[in-house]
Scaffold this active site. Structure first.
Site, PDB file in Angstrom:
ATOM      1  N   GLY A 170       0.692  -1.242   0.001  1.00  0.00           N
ATOM      2  CA  GLY A 170       0.072   0.040  -0.102  1.00  0.00           C
ATOM      3  C   GLY A 170       0.790   1.206   0.170  1.00  0.00           C
ATOM      4  N   ASP A 171       1.948   1.144   0.814  1.00  0.00           N
ATOM      5  CA  ASP A 171       2.753   2.504   0.822  1.00  0.00           C
ATOM      6  C   ASP A 171       3.554   2.645  -0.675  1.00  0.00           C
ATOM      7  OD1 ASP A 171       2.786   3.288   3.325  1.00  0.00           O
ATOM      8  OD2 ASP A 171       4.034   1.681   4.061  1.00  0.00           O
ATOM      9  N   SER A 172       3.921   1.648  -1.310  1.00  0.00           N
ATOM     10  CA  SER A 172       4.610   1.709  -2.515  1.00  0.00           C
ATOM     11  C   SER A 172       3.473   2.069  -3.663  1.00  0.00           C
ATOM     12  CB  SER A 172       5.149   0.349  -2.917  1.00  0.00           C
ATOM     13  OG  SER A 172       6.111  -0.132  -2.055  1.00  0.00           O
TER      14      SER A 172
END
Length: 401
Positions: A170-172
């Site tokens: 999700g961060d990426s």
């Protein structure tokens, strides 16, 4: 550090920690932007200590996400620190931050203040849920964003707990959408002369990659769930056992490719069998088809399977670990296993190359990231902002730098 790439001449300030914001900054740096990473004095980015391998006390998540960046320390809670930040804003094009919404405003550094100093500034804001809405105030991590967006519900096997991918996906994803938004805003600025806010949320980034799940539910009431190693109704597209106990991926769900697969397996009659004659029929008889292909694959070595299918024009491949990935001839030929000179350990460290590949102005890896917080203070505050050595020393003594 000489910037090269399509964003040569663009200057970025990165404030924030860990993955989503720094990943967006890394992507911009890969494309040639000068990225100034700001860390509070005495509170370095925890990413410096992330990564599962360790050498001489150093970890290597930092090597990938801090590459091509310069490091400055600055205390944004101090008035003198805010003024230095605003002076940097005057000389920059993009700010990337991934604080909880309202943090910059609390420090009197909201977009209205930034815009007064530079009407062309682009503020890229990455957060768990976005800058508006009833959940905007909540802190967000990738694990929760993946779950709340519905993405994690579709992972795993039917009836089992939904596992996570062993990455902060999700961060990426949010970092990628943030960088994409920054580039779109840069283009629009060439038309209007003005910047804007890019608002990227982890939950929304996870939602954006979910294909037809929403219309499938809206129109047909379908709640997509986990399907293990395959996609329900898409056949054949699965992993199959081989003679040495490993697995290969075979994807031949398109009619033309399926006919080629049948020929390669020596069973051309399957292509005209009513059970498998078209996409819909194969989806209905997926289990039976997977067994036929699995029986064929289980009698052969993976290299033979892949060679046979590749020659026939059927999509297939191994399930590689990183040990195989770093020796993959295709990736190596395209520079996708790249050396980073890591000054912390005085040696090259391998990492991912620059994606995508541009024909005329390709991005580059120019450094593995600054070894120490504030490593470029003299360059940034001295050469760029014109502070003397004595002034910089005084600011350090006051806890501003």
């Amino acid at each position: 550090m000489t910037a090269t790439g399509p964003l040569d001449g663009i200057r970025v300030i990165e404030v924030g920690t860990l993955i989503s914001g720094p990943y967006a900054g890394r992507l911009l740096g890969d494309m040639g932007a000068e990225v100034i990473k700001i860390e509070p004095p005495g509170a370095p980015d925890p990413l410096r200590t992330w990564g599962q391998a360790e050498l001489d006390g150093h970890h290597f998540f930092w090597t990938v996400h801090a590459r091509n960046k310069k490091a400055a320390t600055l205390n944004l809670r101090e008035a003198a620190g805010r003024e230095l930040f605003l002076e940097l804003v005057e000389r920059c094009d993009i700010i990337v931050e991934n604080f909880r919404p309202g943090t910059l405003e609390k420090w009197n550094l909201g977009y209205d203040v930034l815009r007064e100093r530079n009407k062309g500034i682009i503020l890229v804001r990455v957060s768990g849920y976005g800058q508006t809405g009833p959940d905007a105030h909540k802190a967000g991590y990738a694990s929760v964003a993946e779950a709340a967006s519905g993405l994690r519900h579709m992972n795993g096997f039917p009836g089992g707990p939904p596992p996570r991918l062993a990455l902060s996906l999700g961060d990426s994803l949010a970092g990628m959408f943030a960088a994409q938004g920054a580039l779109a805003a840069l283009y629009r600025r060439t038309v209007t002369g003005e910047g804007q806010i890019v608002d990227a949320a982890l939950t929304e980034a996870c939602l954006a990659v979910q294909e037809s799940t929403i219309p499938d539910y809206d129109v047909g009431g379908v709640i997509r769930g986990p399907s293990g190693t395959r996609l329900e109704g898409i056949a054949p597209s699965n992993i199959y056992p081989t003679a040495d106990g490993s697995w290969v991926v075979i994807a031949a769900n398109q009619d033309t490719v399926f006919r080629r697969l049948c020929g390669a397996m020596g069973q051309p009659e399957l292509a005209t069998d009513d059970r498998f004659a078209n996409h819909v029929a194969r989806g209905r008889n997926q289990d039976e088809l997977d067994k036929i292909i699995g029986d064929w694959a289980a009698q052969r070595q993976p290299s033979d399977i892949i060679a046979t299918l590749s020659e026939a024009g059927v999509i297939s491949g191994p399930i590689n670990t990183v040990a195989e990935v770093v020796t993959d001839a295709q990736l190596l030929s395209r520079g996708m296993i790249a050396d980073h000179w890591d000054e912390r350990i005085s040696r090259n460290v391998k990492g991912p190359g620059v994606v995508p590949v541009l024909s005329e102005t390709p991005g580059t890896i120019r450094s593995a990231g600054p070894a120490k917080p504030g490593q470029h203070n003299a360059e940034i505050y001295g050469e760029l902002l014109g502070r003397t050595n004595d002034e910089i020393a005084a600011l350090q003594a006051e806890g501003v730098l």
